[in-house]
Design a protein around this motif. Structure first.
Motif, short mmCIF file in Angstrom:
data_model
loop_
_atom_site.label_atom_id
_atom_site.label_comp_id
_atom_site.label_asym_id
_atom_site.label_seq_id
_atom_site.Cartn_x
_atom_site.Cartn_y
_atom_site.Cartn_z
N VAL A 99 0.86 -1.18 0.00
CA VAL A 99 0.00 0.00 0.00
C VAL A 99 0.90 1.23 0.00
O VAL A 99 1.65 1.46 0.95
N ALA A 100 0.82 2.01 -1.07
CA ALA A 100 1.66 3.20 -1.22
C ALA A 100 0.82 4.45 -1.01
O ALA A 100 0.26 4.66 0.07
N ALA A 101 0.70 5.28 -2.04
CA ALA A 101 -0.09 6.50 -1.93
C ALA A 101 -1.53 6.14 -1.60
O ALA A 101 -1.94 4.99 -1.72
N GLU A 102 -2.29 7.14 -1.20
CA GLU A 102 -3.64 6.91 -0.67
C GLU A 102 -4.49 6.05 -1.60
O GLU A 102 -5.24 5.20 -1.16
N ASP A 103 -4.38 6.25 -2.90
CA ASP A 103 -5.18 5.48 -3.84
C ASP A 103 -4.31 4.55 -4.69
O ASP A 103 -4.71 4.10 -5.75
N GLY A 104 -3.11 4.29 -4.22
CA GLY A 104 -2.18 3.51 -5.02
C GLY A 104 -1.61 2.34 -4.27
O GLY A 104 -1.88 2.12 -3.10
N GLY A 105 -0.78 1.59 -4.97
CA GLY A 105 -0.15 0.43 -4.38
C GLY A 105 -0.04 -0.67 -5.41
O GLY A 105 -0.20 -0.45 -6.62
N LEU A 106 0.22 -1.86 -4.92
CA LEU A 106 0.56 -2.95 -5.82
C LEU A 106 0.12 -4.27 -5.22
O LEU A 106 0.33 -4.53 -4.03
N HIS A 107 -0.51 -5.14 -6.04
CA HIS A 107 -0.77 -6.52 -5.68
C HIS A 107 0.25 -7.40 -6.40
O HIS A 107 0.40 -7.29 -7.63
N ILE A 108 0.94 -8.27 -5.67
CA ILE A 108 1.91 -9.19 -6.27
C ILE A 108 1.41 -10.61 -5.98
O ILE A 108 1.30 -11.01 -4.82
N ASP A 109 1.12 -11.38 -7.01
CA ASP A 109 0.51 -12.68 -6.80
C ASP A 109 1.55 -13.70 -6.33
O ASP A 109 2.76 -13.48 -6.43
N PRO A 110 1.10 -14.85 -5.76
CA PRO A 110 2.03 -15.83 -5.19
C PRO A 110 3.03 -16.38 -6.20
O PRO A 110 4.18 -16.66 -5.84
N GLU A 111 2.62 -16.57 -7.47
CA GLU A 111 3.53 -17.11 -8.47
C GLU A 111 4.69 -16.14 -8.73
O GLU A 111 5.85 -16.55 -8.88
N THR A 112 4.38 -14.85 -8.75
CA THR A 112 5.44 -13.87 -8.95
C THR A 112 6.36 -13.80 -7.74
O THR A 112 7.59 -13.67 -7.89
N ILE A 113 5.80 -13.92 -6.54
CA ILE A 113 6.63 -13.98 -5.34
C ILE A 113 7.60 -15.15 -5.43
O ILE A 113 8.80 -15.02 -5.11
N ALA A 114 7.12 -16.31 -5.89
CA ALA A 114 7.98 -17.49 -6.01
C ALA A 114 9.12 -17.24 -7.00
O ALA A 114 10.26 -17.65 -6.77
N ARG A 115 8.83 -16.54 -8.12
CA ARG A 115 9.88 -16.25 -9.10
C ARG A 115 10.91 -15.27 -8.53
O ARG A 115 12.12 -15.40 -8.76
N LEU A 116 10.43 -14.29 -7.77
CA LEU A 116 11.37 -13.35 -7.13
C LEU A 116 12.27 -14.08 -6.15
O LEU A 116 13.48 -13.84 -6.10
N LYS A 117 11.69 -14.99 -5.35
CA LYS A 117 12.51 -15.77 -4.42
C LYS A 117 13.57 -16.57 -5.17
O LYS A 117 14.73 -16.66 -4.74
N GLY A 118 13.17 -17.18 -6.29
CA GLY A 118 14.12 -17.97 -7.06
C GLY A 118 15.26 -17.13 -7.58
O GLY A 118 16.43 -17.55 -7.54
N SER A 119 14.97 -15.93 -8.06
CA SER A 119 16.02 -15.06 -8.55
C SER A 119 16.95 -14.62 -7.41
O SER A 119 18.17 -14.58 -7.57
N LEU A 120 16.38 -14.34 -6.24
CA LEU A 120 17.20 -13.94 -5.10
C LEU A 120 18.08 -15.08 -4.62
O LEU A 120 19.22 -14.88 -4.20
N ARG A 121 17.56 -16.31 -4.69
CA ARG A 121 18.37 -17.47 -4.29
C ARG A 121 19.53 -17.69 -5.25
O ARG A 121 20.61 -18.12 -4.84
N ARG A 122 19.32 -17.41 -6.54
CA ARG A 122 20.38 -17.67 -7.52
C ARG A 122 21.58 -16.76 -7.31
O ARG A 122 22.71 -17.22 -7.25
N ASP A 123 21.34 -15.47 -7.23
CA ASP A 123 22.51 -14.59 -7.09
C ASP A 123 22.22 -13.34 -6.29
O ASP A 123 23.06 -12.45 -6.21
N GLY A 124 21.02 -13.23 -5.72
CA GLY A 124 20.70 -12.07 -4.91
C GLY A 124 20.48 -10.81 -5.70
O GLY A 124 20.33 -9.74 -5.14
N GLN A 125 20.48 -10.91 -7.02
CA GLN A 125 20.32 -9.74 -7.85
C GLN A 125 19.19 -9.94 -8.84
O GLN A 125 18.67 -11.04 -9.02
#
Length: 401
Positions: A99-125
């Protein structure tokens, strides 16, 4: 942290909503930002706020403390964590709402979270390949947008990638993961259970820890039935407690086997609850809040060779930038001692190496504690002010330790 707001993230999310930057750019901004996490419950029962987006549970985080107040009575305090630590701590099947600005923000679905975790595990970047960015772009959307909507004409760098989501599912299926090893609870344990919808959840602990176990089960009762699935996890201080399905409508709570640390699990929740209670008790005696500084069971600790068995030792916590580093150092404090070689272990290793140290690990940066054998002698803060024992207490002598 003195400044818990993330104005740069607010701006980045706003630019993402206007399609001036790609959605992957926004997501990696979330990872690098400080996020405010509203919490409810005390001590071992502390939980983040979870809401449902299109029927899928999402943990709620905010870019400022002021916005975190929007959750009202659903939380009684907030802690600040890096975006990376928040994402790495999310359980499978749970998304993230920023939740960012009063009418803004972002939803990140579980599949995308899993891909981000995978990228962080590979090299942290950031994985900058077009395919990875396309997959990330398809799995995140501004708050208030409908899932799967087409990108507007003339959109920026991420435009049109939503139609290319298929490659994320077009690869050959991965080999199934081996079944986890789950050790049974000791025969003398007590069992607490609770219904959630049409299902039943059971948890086990020793008689000494049963009161704390019921507190955990009470928090589990607050879960929406849709959240009750294999692999759903809740962090209680330093360890996760995982939902494990044992039947069509039957679930157990399990936790990592902290003494084996071989990837196996156990139905006995006694040890993590006992340690968490010890940490909470010490924080209460000192007058510090719970939950804000607790490291994960797998975070790194630096130990001087021989400190695990030396009679007189000290622990010192220093600020660190790595999210997988607790900041704790365990060294020998004997007179005329010359420091030896250093090695790294995990927080949970201290259960075997220096059990008394476990109660100290939730203390904040700058803290230094002194032990003699299994006896805690004193705790001082970053300004060398005594935190423990209280000023009016008479500490036991070393001879009595």
């Amino acid at each position: 942290m003195a400044d818990t707001s993330s104005p740069k993230l607010d701006e980045l999310i706003a630019r993402g909503r206007r399609r001036e930057v790609s959605m992957p750019e926004v997501l990696w901004g979330v990872i690098g930002a400080d996020l405010v996490v509203p919490m409810s419950g005390e001590g071992i029962a502390a939980m983040p706020v979870v809401t449902e987006v299109d029927g899928v549970p999402h943990m709620s985080v905010f870019t400022t403390l002021e916005r975190a107040a929007m959750v009202g009575s659903r939380a009684d305090r907030s802690i600040t964590l890096s975006g990376r630590r928040v994402i790495e701590g999310l359980q499978p099947g749970v998304g993230l709402t920023v939740v960012a600005a009063e009418d803004g923000g972002l939803h990140i679905d579980p599949e995308t979270i899993a891909r981000l975790k995978g990228s962080l595990r590979r090299d942290g970047q950031r994985d900058a390949t077009a395919t990875a960015d396309g997959e990330l772009d398809a799995g995140a959307r501004p708050r208030g947008d409908q899932a799967g909507g087409p990108a507007p004409a003339g959109a920026g760098a991420g435009a049109g990638r939503a139609e290319k989501a298929e490659p994320a599912h077009a690869h050959a299926p991965a080999s199934p993961a081996p079944a986890p090893v789950i050790h049974p609870a000791p025969a003398g344990n007590l069992v607490a259970s609770t219904p959630i919808g049409n299902a039943t959840v059971e948890a086990s602990a020793s008689a000494e820890e049963f009161a704390r176990l019921t507190s955990v089960v009470h928090q589990i009762e607050q879960l929406a039935p849709a959240s009750l699935r294999e692999g759903y996890s809740l962090w209680f201080g330093w360890v996760p407690i995982i939902v494990h399905q044992t039947g069509p409508a039957a679930f157990d709570l399990i936790t990592p086997d902290l003494l084996a640390l071989d990837g196996s699990w156990t139905r006995d929740l006694s040890l993590p609850l006992r340690v968490l209670a010890e940490q909470s008790t010490l924080l209460a005696e000192i007058g510090l809040p719970t939950g804000a500084s607790t490291p994960s069971f797998r975070d790194r600790v630096i130990i001087e060779a021989g400190a695990e068995s030396a009679e007189s030792v000290y622990l010192h916590r220093i600020p660190v930038e790595r999210d997988d580093d607790s900041g704790w150092y365990l060294g020998i404090s004997e007179q005329d001692h010359v420091r030896g070689e250093l090695r790294a272990c995990r927080v949970a290793d201290l259960l075997r190496l220096r059990r008394t140290a476990m109660q100290l690990l939730a203390l904040p940066d700058g803290t230094m504690a002194f032990l003699h054998g299994d006896k805690l002698l004193s705790v001082i803060d970053a300004n060398d002010q005594q935190l423990w024992p209280p000023a009016n207490a008479v500490p036991e002598s070393v001879e009595e330790a």
